[in-house]
Design a protein around this motif. Structure first.
Motif, PDB file in Angstrom:
ATOM      1  N   GLY A  18       0.792  -1.227   0.000  1.00 30.84           N
ATOM      2  CA  GLY A  18       0.000   0.000   0.000  1.00 30.84           C
ATOM      3  C   GLY A  18       0.819   1.269   0.000  1.00 30.84           C
ATOM      4  N   HIS A  19       2.015   1.237   0.597  1.00 34.63           N
ATOM      5  CA  HIS A  19       2.870   2.422   0.625  1.00 34.63           C
ATOM      6  C   HIS A  19       3.345   2.823  -0.776  1.00 34.63           C
ATOM      7  CE1 HIS A  19       5.725  -0.909   0.678  1.00 34.63           C
ATOM      8  NE2 HIS A  19       6.613  -0.078   0.202  1.00 34.63           N
ATOM      9  N   LEU A  20       3.196   1.946  -1.752  1.00 36.24           N
ATOM     10  CA  LEU A  20       3.599   2.244  -3.127  1.00 36.24           C
ATOM     11  C   LEU A  20       2.472   2.853  -3.948  1.00 36.24           C
ATOM     12  CD1 LEU A  20       5.519  -1.081  -3.812  1.00 36.24           C
ATOM     13  CD2 LEU A  20       6.505   1.150  -3.244  1.00 36.24           C
ATOM     14  N   LEU A  21       1.262   2.908  -3.406  1.00 36.35           N
ATOM     15  CA  LEU A  21       0.081   3.331  -4.141  1.00 36.35           C
ATOM     16  C   LEU A  21      -0.485   4.630  -3.596  1.00 36.35           C
ATOM     17  CD1 LEU A  21      -1.734  -0.131  -4.206  1.00 36.35           C
ATOM     18  CD2 LEU A  21      -0.116   0.783  -5.890  1.00 36.35           C
ATOM     19  N   GLN A  22      -1.106   5.394  -4.471  1.00 35.58           N
ATOM     20  CA  GLN A  22      -1.804   6.622  -4.085  1.00 35.58           C
ATOM     21  C   GLN A  22      -3.311   6.412  -4.186  1.00 35.58           C
ATOM     22  OE1 GLN A  22      -0.274   9.459  -2.960  1.00 35.58           O
ATOM     23  NE2 GLN A  22       1.609   8.282  -3.047  1.00 35.58           N
ATOM     24  N   ARG A  53      -4.704 -19.023 -16.943  1.00 34.34           N
ATOM     25  CA  ARG A  53      -5.805 -18.078 -16.766  1.00 34.34           C
ATOM     26  C   ARG A  53      -5.588 -17.278 -15.496  1.00 34.34           C
ATOM     27  NH1 ARG A  53     -11.474 -17.729 -18.110  1.00 34.34           N
ATOM     28  NH2 ARG A  53     -12.635 -16.849 -16.387  1.00 34.34           N
ATOM     29  N   VAL A  54      -5.768 -15.971 -15.612  1.00 37.58           N
ATOM     30  CA  VAL A  54      -5.791 -15.066 -14.466  1.00 37.58           C
ATOM     31  C   VAL A  54      -7.069 -14.258 -14.594  1.00 37.58           C
ATOM     32  CG1 VAL A  54      -4.680 -13.138 -13.288  1.00 37.58           C
ATOM     33  CG2 VAL A  54      -3.284 -14.844 -14.449  1.00 37.58           C
ATOM     34  N   SER A  55      -7.840 -14.185 -13.527  1.00 40.77           N
ATOM     35  CA  SER A  55      -9.048 -13.361 -13.571  1.00 40.77           C
ATOM     36  C   SER A  55      -9.098 -12.456 -12.350  1.00 40.77           C
ATOM     37  CB  SER A  55     -10.314 -14.221 -13.643  1.00 40.77           C
ATOM     38  OG  SER A  55     -10.496 -14.936 -12.440  1.00 40.77           O
ATOM     39  N   VAL A  56      -9.581 -11.244 -12.577  1.00 43.12           N
ATOM     40  CA  VAL A  56      -9.819 -10.270 -11.518  1.00 43.12           C
ATOM     41  C   VAL A  56     -11.275  -9.860 -11.653  1.00 43.12           C
ATOM     42  CG1 VAL A  56      -9.166  -8.032 -10.557  1.00 43.12           C
ATOM     43  CG2 VAL A  56      -7.438  -9.450 -11.680  1.00 43.12           C
ATOM     44  N   GLU A  57     -12.022  -9.954 -10.558  1.00 43.65           N
ATOM     45  CA  GLU A  57     -13.450  -9.652 -10.601  1.00 43.65           C
ATOM     46  C   GLU A  57     -13.807  -8.638  -9.526  1.00 43.65           C
ATOM     47  OE1 GLU A  57     -15.400 -13.399 -10.153  1.00 43.65           O
ATOM     48  OE2 GLU A  57     -14.583 -14.192 -12.016  1.00 43.65           O
ATOM     49  N   LYS A  58     -14.766  -7.780  -9.857  1.00 41.02           N
ATOM     50  CA  LYS A  58     -15.358  -6.818  -8.917  1.00 41.02           C
ATOM     51  C   LYS A  58     -14.317  -5.953  -8.218  1.00 41.02           C
ATOM     52  CE  LYS A  58     -19.169  -9.967  -8.198  1.00 41.02           C
ATOM     53  NZ  LYS A  58     -19.789 -10.918  -7.299  1.00 41.02           N
ATOM     54  N   LEU A  59     -13.331  -5.505  -8.973  1.00 48.42           N
ATOM     55  CA  LEU A  59     -12.269  -4.659  -8.428  1.00 48.42           C
ATOM     56  C   LEU A  59     -12.715  -3.202  -8.442  1.00 48.42           C
ATOM     57  CD1 LEU A  59      -9.290  -4.513  -7.448  1.00 48.42           C
ATOM     58  CD2 LEU A  59      -8.687  -4.056  -9.831  1.00 48.42           C
ATOM     59  N   ARG A  60     -12.458  -2.503  -7.345  1.00 48.26           N
ATOM     60  CA  ARG A  60     -12.747  -1.068  -7.247  1.00 48.26           C
ATOM     61  C   ARG A  60     -11.532  -0.370  -6.664  1.00 48.26           C
ATOM     62  NH1 ARG A  60     -16.682  -1.155  -3.193  1.00 48.26           N
ATOM     63  NH2 ARG A  60     -16.625   1.107  -3.239  1.00 48.26           N
ATOM     64  N   LEU A  61     -11.114   0.722  -7.307  1.00 53.45           N
ATOM     65  CA  LEU A  61      -9.982   1.521  -6.846  1.00 53.45           C
ATOM     66  C   LEU A  61     -10.453   2.953  -6.630  1.00 53.45           C
ATOM     67  CD1 LEU A  61      -7.240   0.269  -9.353  1.00 53.45           C
ATOM     68  CD2 LEU A  61      -7.885  -0.704  -7.136  1.00 53.45           C
ATOM     69  N   ARG A  62     -10.000   3.558  -5.502  1.00 55.28           N
ATOM     70  CA  ARG A  62     -10.443   4.912  -5.150  1.00 55.28           C
ATOM     71  C   ARG A  62      -9.295   5.684  -4.516  1.00 55.28           C
ATOM     72  NH1 ARG A  62     -15.664   5.259  -1.539  1.00 55.28           N
ATOM     73  NH2 ARG A  62     -16.501   4.502  -3.489  1.00 55.28           N
ATOM     74  N   ARG A  63      -9.172   6.946  -4.918  1.00 58.10           N
ATOM     75  CA  ARG A  63      -8.215   7.828  -4.259  1.00 58.10           C
ATOM     76  C   ARG A  63      -8.734   8.138  -2.852  1.00 58.10           C
ATOM     77  NH1 ARG A  63      -8.948   9.678  -9.209  1.00 58.10           N
ATOM     78  NH2 ARG A  63      -7.211   9.607 -10.631  1.00 58.10           N
ATOM     79  N   PRO A  64      -7.851   8.240  -1.861  1.00 59.37           N
ATOM     80  CA  PRO A  64      -8.308   8.490  -0.494  1.00 59.37           C
ATOM     81  C   PRO A  64      -9.117   9.781  -0.334  1.00 59.37           C
ATOM     82  CG  PRO A  64      -5.992   7.873  -0.498  1.00 59.37           C
ATOM     83  CD  PRO A  64      -6.402   8.052  -1.935  1.00 59.37           C
ATOM     84  N   LEU A 114      -4.210  10.023 -13.789  1.00 53.03           N
ATOM     85  CA  LEU A 114      -3.899   8.609 -13.583  1.00 53.03           C
ATOM     86  C   LEU A 114      -2.391   8.355 -13.503  1.00 53.03           C
ATOM     87  CD1 LEU A 114      -6.502   6.987 -15.989  1.00 53.03           C
ATOM     88  CD2 LEU A 114      -6.681   7.316 -13.514  1.00 53.03           C
ATOM     89  N   THR A 115      -1.593   9.280 -14.019  1.00 53.51           N
ATOM     90  CA  THR A 115      -0.137   9.094 -13.983  1.00 53.51           C
ATOM     91  C   THR A 115       0.428   9.292 -12.584  1.00 53.51           C
ATOM     92  OG1 THR A 115       0.320  11.413 -14.543  1.00 53.51           O
ATOM     93  CG2 THR A 115       0.111   9.838 -16.378  1.00 53.51           C
ATOM     94  N   ARG A 116      -0.369   9.788 -11.653  1.00 49.16           N
ATOM     95  CA  ARG A 116       0.105  10.023 -10.290  1.00 49.16           C
ATOM     96  C   ARG A 116      -0.404   8.978  -9.303  1.00 49.16           C
ATOM     97  NH1 ARG A 116      -1.768  14.898 -11.937  1.00 49.16           N
ATOM     98  NH2 ARG A 116      -3.518  14.759 -10.519  1.00 49.16           N
ATOM     99  N   LEU A 117      -0.802   7.819  -9.768  1.00 52.23           N
ATOM    100  CA  LEU A 117      -1.378   6.808  -8.886  1.00 52.23           C
ATOM    101  C   LEU A 117      -0.343   5.978  -8.127  1.00 52.23           C
ATOM    102  CD1 LEU A 117      -4.321   5.577 -11.086  1.00 52.23           C
ATOM    103  CD2 LEU A 117      -4.390   7.111  -9.118  1.00 52.23           C
TER     104      LEU A 117
END
Length: 167
Positions: A18-22, A53-64, A114-117
């Motif tokens: 998490g410390h790597l993400l904004q 196979r790799v699947s990602v489902e119901k993913l949500r990303l939000r800025r704090p 998006l470049t600052r994420l």
């Protein structure tokens, strides 16, 4: 050997990266089926990861600081991907996205938000343990043979161009 991951929740691993993400990871489930062949060499870790196979489902990303998700994803499925650790390359043979919504804005200076994420190196370093001895790095390559998307929605503020794979 074989790797099988079923129902992994990315948000539960945020304490490790998490410390790597904004942004915050809200929801999501990852499933993976892959074959792995690894070896240790004088140059470091070498080997191949072949994913069926790799699947990602119901993913949500939000800025704090935001009240809405900047990315919501119904499903992302990657079929037949290969990761070559010695060549630092990724080949995706097929990727399918369904039910995606991406919110993006362009700042007055022309920068897309998006470049600052990802955290800048100095920000990440202040929130993480000291790094191991640096190793020489070679650029990684990503290739995509085929991509498709269904039911993707974009914000009115989002750029009209998109790319499923970056080279």
């Amino acid at each position: 050997g074989d790797i099988r991951v079923s129902g992994a929740k990315p948000a539960s691993y945020a304490p490790y990266f998490g410390h790597l993400l904004q942004f915050d990871i809200l929801g999501g489930e990852v499933n993976l089926l892959a074959k792995v062949a690894l070896s240790s060499t004088q140059e470091g870790l070498s080997g191949m990861i072949q994913s069926n196979r790799v699947s990602v489902e119901k993913l949500r990303l939000r800025r704090p600081d935001a009240g809405i998700d900047f990315l919501s994803l119904g499903t992302l499925v990657v079929q037949s991907a290969e990761v070559d650790l010695s060549k630092r390359s990724v080949l995706v043979r097929e990727a399918t996205i369904a039910g995606a919504n991406l919110q993006s804005e362009r700042d007055p200076d022309g920068t897309i938000d998006l470049t600052r994420l990802l955290a800048k190196a100095d920000q990440a370093a202040s929130r993480s343990p000291p790094p191991a001895e640096p190793q020489p790095r070679h650029p990684a390559r990503v290739a995509c043979a085929r991509d498709s998307h269904r039911h993707a929605r974009r914000s009115r503020r989002q750029s009209r161009s998109s790319a499923a794979c970056v080279r």
